[in-house]
Design a protein around this motif. Sequence first.
Motif, PDB file in Angstrom:
ATOM      1  N   PHE A  95      40.279   4.076  16.752  1.00  0.00           N
ATOM      2  CA  PHE A  95      39.964   3.450  15.279  1.00  0.00           C
ATOM      3  C   PHE A  95      39.401   4.686  14.525  1.00  0.00           C
ATOM      4  CE2 PHE A  95      36.220   2.446  12.657  1.00  0.00           C
ATOM      5  CZ  PHE A  95      36.934   1.939  11.481  1.00  0.00           C
ATOM      6  N   GLY A  96      40.157   4.920  13.215  1.00  0.00           N
ATOM      7  CA  GLY A  96      39.478   6.282  12.494  1.00  0.00           C
ATOM      8  C   GLY A  96      39.950   6.197  10.903  1.00  0.00           C
ATOM      9  N   GLN A  97      39.135   6.854  10.273  1.00  0.00           N
ATOM     10  CA  GLN A  97      39.291   6.865   8.848  1.00  0.00           C
ATOM     11  C   GLN A  97      39.498   8.196   8.444  1.00  0.00           C
ATOM     12  OE1 GLN A  97      36.141   4.516   6.943  1.00  0.00           O
ATOM     13  NE2 GLN A  97      37.634   2.770   6.858  1.00  0.00           N
ATOM     14  N   ARG A  98      40.439   8.470   7.499  1.00  0.00           N
ATOM     15  CA  ARG A  98      40.355   9.833   6.786  1.00  0.00           C
ATOM     16  C   ARG A  98      40.120   9.661   5.264  1.00  0.00           C
ATOM     17  NH1 ARG A  98      45.006  11.709   3.861  1.00  0.00           N
ATOM     18  NH2 ARG A  98      46.568  10.458   3.881  1.00  0.00           N
ATOM     19  N   ALA A  99      39.667  10.806   4.495  1.00  0.00           N
ATOM     20  CA  ALA A  99      39.627  11.119   3.187  1.00  0.00           C
ATOM     21  C   ALA A  99      40.906  11.389   2.517  1.00  0.00           C
ATOM     22  CB  ALA A  99      38.498  11.898   2.841  1.00  0.00           C
ATOM     23  N   PRO A 100      41.279  11.005   1.256  1.00  0.00           N
ATOM     24  CA  PRO A 100      42.477  11.687   0.853  1.00  0.00           C
ATOM     25  C   PRO A 100      42.217  13.105   0.683  1.00  0.00           C
ATOM     26  CG  PRO A 100      41.758   9.820  -0.706  1.00  0.00           C
ATOM     27  CD  PRO A 100      40.517  10.127   0.597  1.00  0.00           C
ATOM     28  N   SER A 101      43.661  13.641   0.957  1.00  0.00           N
ATOM     29  CA  SER A 101      43.489  15.253   0.797  1.00  0.00           C
ATOM     30  C   SER A 101      43.192  15.493  -0.757  1.00  0.00           C
ATOM     31  CB  SER A 101      44.754  15.783   1.183  1.00  0.00           C
ATOM     32  OG  SER A 101      45.793  15.372   0.218  1.00  0.00           O
ATOM     33  N   VAL A 102      43.001  17.027  -0.795  1.00  0.00           N
ATOM     34  CA  VAL A 102      42.719  17.557  -2.290  1.00  0.00           C
ATOM     35  C   VAL A 102      44.077  16.998  -3.275  1.00  0.00           C
ATOM     36  CG1 VAL A 102      42.585  19.446  -3.516  1.00  0.00           C
ATOM     37  CG2 VAL A 102      41.628  19.491  -1.662  1.00  0.00           C
ATOM     38  N   SER A 103      45.229  17.073  -2.805  1.00  0.00           N
ATOM     39  CA  SER A 103      46.182  16.762  -3.612  1.00  0.00           C
ATOM     40  C   SER A 103      46.325  15.337  -3.905  1.00  0.00           C
ATOM     41  CB  SER A 103      47.415  17.109  -3.010  1.00  0.00           C
ATOM     42  OG  SER A 103      47.749  18.513  -3.170  1.00  0.00           O
ATOM     43  N   GLU A 104      46.086  14.587  -2.455  1.00  0.00           N
ATOM     44  CA  GLU A 104      45.916  12.913  -2.978  1.00  0.00           C
ATOM     45  C   GLU A 104      45.141  12.713  -3.926  1.00  0.00           C
ATOM     46  OE1 GLU A 104      47.985  11.949   1.530  1.00  0.00           O
ATOM     47  OE2 GLU A 104      45.691  12.135   1.090  1.00  0.00           O
ATOM     48  N   GLY A 105      43.795  13.271  -3.725  1.00  0.00           N
ATOM     49  CA  GLY A 105      42.697  12.908  -4.446  1.00  0.00           C
ATOM     50  C   GLY A 105      42.621  13.403  -6.032  1.00  0.00           C
ATOM     51  N   TYR A 106      43.005  14.818  -5.955  1.00  0.00           N
ATOM     52  CA  TYR A 106      42.843  15.509  -7.473  1.00  0.00           C
ATOM     53  C   TYR A 106      43.975  16.264  -7.793  1.00  0.00           C
ATOM     54  CZ  TYR A 106      37.878  14.342  -6.290  1.00  0.00           C
ATOM     55  OH  TYR A 106      36.634  13.597  -6.129  1.00  0.00           O
ATOM     56  N   GLY A 107      45.133  16.129  -6.990  1.00  0.00           N
ATOM     57  CA  GLY A 107      46.578  16.784  -7.764  1.00  0.00           C
ATOM     58  C   GLY A 107      46.851  16.299  -8.963  1.00  0.00           C
ATOM     59  N   TYR A 108      47.266  17.425  -9.717  1.00  0.00           N
ATOM     60  CA  TYR A 108      47.410  17.187 -11.119  1.00  0.00           C
ATOM     61  C   TYR A 108      48.917  17.662 -11.483  1.00  0.00           C
ATOM     62  CZ  TYR A 108      46.962  16.849 -16.235  1.00  0.00           C
ATOM     63  OH  TYR A 108      46.844  16.770 -17.599  1.00  0.00           O
ATOM     64  N   TYR A 109      49.909  16.799 -11.586  1.00  0.00           N
ATOM     65  CA  TYR A 109      51.238  17.216 -11.980  1.00  0.00           C
ATOM     66  C   TYR A 109      52.004  18.134 -10.882  1.00  0.00           C
ATOM     67  CZ  TYR A 109      51.162  14.768 -16.613  1.00  0.00           C
ATOM     68  OH  TYR A 109      51.566  13.764 -17.481  1.00  0.00           O
ATOM     69  N   ILE A 110      51.716  17.608  -9.541  1.00  0.00           N
ATOM     70  CA  ILE A 110      52.381  18.560  -8.562  1.00  0.00           C
ATOM     71  C   ILE A 110      53.732  17.874  -8.359  1.00  0.00           C
ATOM     72  CG2 ILE A 110      52.168  19.124  -5.990  1.00  0.00           C
ATOM     73  CD1 ILE A 110      49.295  18.731  -6.490  1.00  0.00           C
ATOM     74  N   TYR A 111      54.786  18.807  -8.670  1.00  0.00           N
ATOM     75  CA  TYR A 111      56.156  18.518  -8.418  1.00  0.00           C
ATOM     76  C   TYR A 111      56.461  18.660  -6.995  1.00  0.00           C
ATOM     77  CZ  TYR A 111      61.078  18.859  -9.180  1.00  0.00           C
ATOM     78  OH  TYR A 111      62.200  18.688  -9.005  1.00  0.00           O
ATOM     79  N   ASN A 112      57.208  17.354  -6.773  1.00  0.00           N
ATOM     80  CA  ASN A 112      57.642  17.271  -5.596  1.00  0.00           C
ATOM     81  C   ASN A 112      59.365  17.478  -5.724  1.00  0.00           C
ATOM     82  OD1 ASN A 112      59.213  15.916  -3.188  1.00  0.00           O
ATOM     83  ND2 ASN A 112      57.154  14.753  -2.944  1.00  0.00           N
ATOM     84  N   SER A 113      59.735  18.392  -5.286  1.00  0.00           N
ATOM     85  CA  SER A 113      61.165  18.525  -5.328  1.00  0.00           C
ATOM     86  C   SER A 113      62.153  17.885  -4.453  1.00  0.00           C
ATOM     87  CB  SER A 113      61.661  19.985  -5.306  1.00  0.00           C
ATOM     88  OG  SER A 113      61.097  20.648  -3.888  1.00  0.00           O
ATOM     89  N   PHE A 114      61.515  17.012  -3.723  1.00  0.00           N
ATOM     90  CA  PHE A 114      62.340  16.231  -2.756  1.00  0.00           C
ATOM     91  C   PHE A 114      62.513  14.899  -3.465  1.00  0.00           C
ATOM     92  CE2 PHE A 114      62.865  13.085   0.757  1.00  0.00           C
ATOM     93  CZ  PHE A 114      63.716  13.978   1.591  1.00  0.00           C
ATOM     94  N   ASP A 115      61.661  14.221  -4.187  1.00  0.00           N
ATOM     95  CA  ASP A 115      61.910  12.824  -4.682  1.00  0.00           C
ATOM     96  C   ASP A 115      61.859  13.110  -6.321  1.00  0.00           C
ATOM     97  OD1 ASP A 115      59.226  13.240  -5.365  1.00  0.00           O
ATOM     98  OD2 ASP A 115      58.536  11.242  -4.328  1.00  0.00           O
ATOM     99  N   LEU A 116      61.802  14.491  -6.620  1.00  0.00           N
ATOM    100  CA  LEU A 116      61.695  14.760  -8.007  1.00  0.00           C
ATOM    101  C   LEU A 116      60.917  14.121  -9.086  1.00  0.00           C
ATOM    102  CD1 LEU A 116      65.576  14.496  -8.456  1.00  0.00           C
ATOM    103  CD2 LEU A 116      64.364  16.494  -7.750  1.00  0.00           C
ATOM    104  N   TYR A 117      59.841  14.016  -8.541  1.00  0.00           N
ATOM    105  CA  TYR A 117      58.654  13.432  -9.341  1.00  0.00           C
ATOM    106  C   TYR A 117      57.471  14.233  -9.594  1.00  0.00           C
ATOM    107  CZ  TYR A 117      60.630   8.665  -9.731  1.00  0.00           C
ATOM    108  OH  TYR A 117      61.240   7.590 -10.159  1.00  0.00           O
ATOM    109  N   ASP A 118      56.676  14.097 -10.533  1.00  0.00           N
ATOM    110  CA  ASP A 118      55.330  14.781 -10.388  1.00  0.00           C
ATOM    111  C   ASP A 118      54.312  13.914  -9.967  1.00  0.00           C
ATOM    112  OD1 ASP A 118      56.310  17.138 -11.783  1.00  0.00           O
ATOM    113  OD2 ASP A 118      55.946  16.221 -13.862  1.00  0.00           O
ATOM    114  N   TYR A 119      53.417  14.471  -9.209  1.00  0.00           N
ATOM    115  CA  TYR A 119      52.688  13.641  -8.321  1.00  0.00           C
ATOM    116  C   TYR A 119      50.928  13.739  -9.148  1.00  0.00           C
ATOM    117  CZ  TYR A 119      55.237  11.934  -4.669  1.00  0.00           C
ATOM    118  OH  TYR A 119      56.334  11.198  -4.109  1.00  0.00           O
ATOM    119  N   ILE A 120      50.299  12.694  -9.204  1.00  0.00           N
ATOM    120  CA  ILE A 120      49.029  12.664  -9.602  1.00  0.00           C
ATOM    121  C   ILE A 120      48.121  12.193  -8.776  1.00  0.00           C
ATOM    122  CG2 ILE A 120      47.614  11.642 -11.524  1.00  0.00           C
ATOM    123  CD1 ILE A 120      49.616  13.420 -12.763  1.00  0.00           C
ATOM    124  N   GLY A 121      46.958  12.905  -8.575  1.00  0.00           N
ATOM    125  CA  GLY A 121      45.990  12.225  -7.419  1.00  0.00           C
ATOM    126  C   GLY A 121      45.000  11.128  -8.042  1.00  0.00           C
TER     127      GLY A 121
END
Lengths: 662, 293
Positions: free
Chosen positions: A433-459
Amino acid sequence: MRLFISFLLILFVLSSSFAQTDTNHRDKVKTLEKVSIFKRKKKKLATDVKLTALVDELLGTSDNISFIKRGAYAWEPLLNNMTTERSVITVDGMHVFGACTDKMDPISSYMESNSISSIKINSGQHGNMQGATVAGSIDLQRISTPFGQDKAWSGSYQTGFEFNNNQTFNLGNISYSSAKFVADGSVGYRKAGNYTDGSGNEINHSQYSKFNTSLGLAYKTSELSSIKVDAIFDQANNVGFPALPMDLWLSRAIITAASYQQQFETGLLRVWDTKAYFNAIEHYMDDTNRPENLVHMDMPGWSTTYGLTSRVELKQGSYQGELQLNAYDNLSIAEMTMYPQDRSERTMFAYTWPWVTTRYAGVSSSNTWNLSPISEVNIGASVGTHYNYARYSEFNRIFYPEASESKTRFLPSLNARYQLSLDKFRILLGTGFGQRAPSVSEGYGYYIYNSFDLYDYIGNPDLPNETSYEVNAAINYESEKWSISSQVNAFHIRNYIVGKILSIGSPMNYQSVGVKAYSALEYARLFNIAISGRYDILQHLHWKGTLTYARATDNNSVNLPFIRPLHYQSSLQFMHKKMGIQAAINGDLSQNNFSPEYGETPTQAYAVFDLSGDYTFNLGKHHLTVQVGIENMFDSFYTTYADWGNIPRMGRNVFTTLKTHF
Amino acid sequence: MSCTKEKTNYLEETSREIPEVFDFQEASSMLVDRYRISIEALNGTFYTGYNELRVRITDTQTGETINPDSIQFIPISKIADGVVTSCPHLFQLQKSTQNAYWEGYSIFIDEQLPNPTWKLYVNLVVGQQNYTATSDITTKEQLNKNLNKTLFRGNDSLDYMIALVSPRNPQVGTNPIIAGIFKRITTTHLAEFVPLSPSYYQYVAVNDHTLELDPRMPEPSMGNHSSPNNVNLSQRNDGFYEGVVNYTMTGNWTLNFILKDARNTIVKGNAVSTAFTPGVQGVKGELHIDILF
């Protein structure tokens, strides 16, 4: 916290009581050898067919590892089919974090195969010794020469050429070992051009060049203690990422550590090892070779980490344990400057990582009791505090006006494992059993473009902890002539973090079609199984085979992306005198459980054949090994489920290696 | 460790396009009887558009600052012989909270004036006595685009004006946005100018309207990019309108507006396309103000 301390205390009491009842004291010297780092066991680092491989290719020899590939360089290792946010990747136990928002620089990309001696992979919560994890841990261990070797000086040199992408590499190692002092160093340089796929098409922007060097100095301060300093420097220039809209102009890493180790001949405490470390990474993307891009951008990133680890190894009677303290402070910064089409106009600036500080401090322990000569139980626990702070949190507040200034999380982890050895069988049962914190991108990412699904990601800074419940089992049969083993694991992960389409906001990157927010799914389930076997057909002819399968869905039974379809690998190895021949086949079946929701399209089945031969001889005083091989012998045109944007993989590749050592 | 490329100095980056702002300094002064009237503006300069003003009165005989009972203020510009106009301003100045000075504002509009010079009229009431003074001033063009304004004719055939007041120095992130909305009223007394008559207000604050906001980046490569979580501007007690604008990055932005009256009738403005159109400049609404930071 208090609960955890009392739990640890109970463990200690338990372990000492076990120890007291054990009257059968073992030979002291023998025990010392077992825990000593001075004599580290050496594992051959090579793939089935290649003597000299990339770090990524070495990692890929593990059944648990698969890769997202964005080109020929810096593959993102997936552990148990989970992306790097979910695993702890360390270098000699040191936390290092990439500086690229687009994952162009997993930590393994800052290493070279001749600067590491082994790769330690722990699956699931068993990998919690270095910190909170869900998928497990990968530790890349730097070369380390023991004190007092028979030969004071030793060294090796490897060079080679690969024809498909005109890759040249030169890797040199040298070490000095005396009773009191050890020094070892490595230098490596690789340069590759574009590769050609199985249809004979050159894949533009797939070139790379990389320089890596490392140095370690150790001094024995007493019979049982030593100090050591280590440094790794890595620089990659002009690296193409054909699957991405940008390349890499320059990335640079400096990874340093100073450590002190004390051993004890008697008592519960056997080894105490403390290390202070610092590493800094800079990463500069480059789109100037992509005239098709509408917008010119500068996207530099920096990641700086200070850390401390301190661990003790404990042993008494039937008890053996490890207790480790981990603390680090990381600052991740990524910038984005967009240039207008009329360059006299104002440039546009934003942080994609708005100066995000992560501080972690935790203790982990692993405890093994030999219950009987045939069975042992292992209980591990870890607890940590994880603190995040964004200096420019106003970026995140645009989407989350109520986002907290800073966030402190409490990350517990527990695992238990039972092992039974019956004659030629070994059975392992485990849970975690364990927990993890969101990564820097997942928590604080700002308009990180993902060229795989073509979306800008916001943390989202206030995402809940991802919580993993895990069971695993393994069974192993080993006889003189053959062995077979099977391992399975299943994860039920609550608050599994993925990108969900956001109804507000509009894209910022021109290729983008919308905005996604990192969001927590109610849960996701992952299942991995691997079966592998070995058979010695003749004295000099060996067979090896592996079959892996994985399945992963979210709470709506929607497939998760980047899950490997049925994969097989089979190799034959023939060795006679000074000659060796290896033949291998590996492939995936077609990917039926793909995930259109996450931007995936199905991929076809493929099979790739590799063949190599090597010969060892002496030239004067020199010991030389020459290898010639061919990868993707039939020039198959293929792409796999985890090739970013379905870029085709390398076609036929003839490779040559010359290796010598003294 | 020094890096290959320097990190951006964020403070510098976000103030690059903003002219430096110093303290309030005296921009004009006048003498009437024993009183010296000092009008302070930022940088000691009157700019086109919104100016926050501070007025201090000194008794020249004692050298001390005095607090009159009230102060009236009106800027006047001569259009032709015997024809004058004013601009949006605060007529009855207000005492600052610490009584240190009197507060007001003036939103100079020079665009429609043949001879954009202004005469400031100030009237002090000390005891029962009126003291009226004037001074000629000139205005400078406001280079801070965040204080831009727009003059337009509404669907009701009246002339309106929207002037940005704040933020003077926007940040990437959430910014409170304040604007003044005024309409021009016709007066029949233009030929017979009587100083300090309310007839010459000409621009009066528009009340109980709503200013709907849709900020977008006009740069073609930004493809009509917008930001989420903006709040339309509504009227505050002091007559100005306040809302929230989010800027996702620095650069050129267009604030597209729709002005609606209390009955929700559109006075001016239209909804702009929300489509993401990379490579094509976003089409601005008929009512908009461009800003830059």
